[in-house]
Design an enzyme around this catalytic site. Structure first.
Site, PDB file in Angstrom:
ATOM      1  N   GLN A   7       2.668   1.784  -3.332  1.00  0.00           N
ATOM      2  CA  GLN A   7       1.754   2.305  -4.346  1.00  0.00           C
ATOM      3  C   GLN A   7       1.376   3.755  -4.080  1.00  0.00           C
ATOM      4  OE1 GLN A   7       0.589   1.355  -7.205  1.00  0.00           O
ATOM      5  NE2 GLN A   7      -1.004   2.903  -7.472  1.00  0.00           N
ATOM      6  N   GLU A   8       1.168   4.078  -2.817  1.00  0.00           N
ATOM      7  CA  GLU A   8       0.678   5.412  -2.462  1.00  0.00           C
ATOM      8  C   GLU A   8       1.723   6.507  -2.674  1.00  0.00           C
ATOM      9  OE1 GLU A   8      -2.151   6.617  -1.654  1.00  0.00           O
ATOM     10  OE2 GLU A   8      -3.406   4.905  -1.140  1.00  0.00           O
ATOM     11  N   SER A   9       2.951   6.270  -2.223  1.00  0.00           N
ATOM     12  CA  SER A   9       3.937   7.358  -2.180  1.00  0.00           C
ATOM     13  C   SER A   9       5.267   7.028  -2.830  1.00  0.00           C
ATOM     14  CB  SER A   9       4.213   7.747  -0.726  1.00  0.00           C
ATOM     15  OG  SER A   9       4.860   6.676  -0.046  1.00  0.00           O
TER      16      SER A   9
ATOM     17  N   ILE B   5       0.839  -1.199   0.000  1.00  0.00           N
ATOM     18  CA  ILE B   5       0.000   0.000   0.000  1.00  0.00           C
ATOM     19  C   ILE B   5       0.875   1.251   0.000  1.00  0.00           C
ATOM     20  CG2 ILE B   5      -1.587   1.374   1.408  1.00  0.00           C
ATOM     21  CD1 ILE B   5      -3.151  -0.834   0.199  1.00  0.00           C
TER      22      ILE B   5
ATOM     23  N   TYR C 138      -5.033   0.593  -9.126  1.00  0.00           N
ATOM     24  CA  TYR C 138      -4.526   0.603  -7.757  1.00  0.00           C
ATOM     25  C   TYR C 138      -4.599  -0.797  -7.154  1.00  0.00           C
ATOM     26  CZ  TYR C 138      -4.172   2.157  -2.860  1.00  0.00           C
ATOM     27  OH  TYR C 138      -3.795   2.336  -1.546  1.00  0.00           O
TER      28      TYR C 138
END
Length: 225
Positions: A84-86, A81, A193
């Site tokens: 993927q996010e940052s 997560i 995502y």
């Protein structure tokens, strides 16, 4: 000098100006120095898709292991997560004001902190890896309580909100297989995502030398959505 954004811009200029072999060396140099976000950035700029360690560094592994313990969330999934996010940039901030490694909205962070009785002093906390991971994994645990052991629904809710996931499930009405449900997600961003997070989770399981890496759980595969 705490000029993080300038440093990343200079790093990007350096990497893009180099040959493929030099880009690989720079990616490894960043990896060895624990500059996780610069390592990832170099692999993207150089299209070094086969350099899995540099693309998926085991960043903040001890924190993820500590804060997922007892939460029915695997460290590899929480790390996927964050990746993927940052892309491991602790100073990342989105146009929607999501912040830090796990890109938490301040409102989500406060609600999660209140529910789990965790410390949260304000938005600046979200740029601190320890605080961000503590709250981000707690939020994943909240979503896991709603969708037990189903990373597809958890990731969808993390990205688009649980209220939207509930609408998508109601529309599907228990008639879709796992892959059909993912393909039916109306938000292009959320579809990608979910696919990325599941892939990254598999990579992180391999990189952490898990004996039998999991592709899909029974809850994910057997459910009709």
């Amino acid at each position: 000098w705490n000029m993080d954004n300038t440093a990343r811009s200079e790093w990007a200029n350096l990497v893009t100006s180099r040959t493929k072999s030099e880009q690989a060396q720079l990616a490894r140099y960043a990896f060895n120095n624990h500059w996780w976000d610069l390592s990832v950035q170099a692999t993207i700029a150089g299209k070094l898709w086969d350099h899995l360690e540099e693309r998926f560094p085991l960043a903040y592994k001890d924190l993820f292991t500590r804060y997922t313990s007892g939460k029915d969330i695997q460290p590899s999934y929480a790390m996927a997560i964050a990746r993927q996010e940052s892309a491991w940039n602790p100073q990342a901030q989105s146009s929607a004001n999501a912040r830090g490694l796990m890109q938490l909205l301040p409102s989500t962070a406060k609600a999660t902190a209140d529910n789990a009785k965790l410390p949260y002093a304000g938005e600046a906390d979200l740029f601190k890896p320890l605080n961000n991971i503590l709250l981000g994994t707690a939020h994943l645990a909240e979503l896991n309580a709603k969708y037990p052991n189903n990373r597809i629904l958890i990731a969808s809710a993390y990205n688009a909100g649980a209220h939207r996931v509930e609408k998508w499930l109601a529309r599907a009405n228990g008639k879709l297989e796992m892959d059909e449900f993912v393909a039916s997600i109306p938000f292009y961003e959320t579809r990608g995502y979910v696919q990325n997070v599941l892939t990254y989770d598999f990579y992180y399981q391999i990189l952490q030398e898990k004996e039998e890496p999991q592709t899909f759980s029974k809850e994910e595969f057997d459910r009709l959505y």
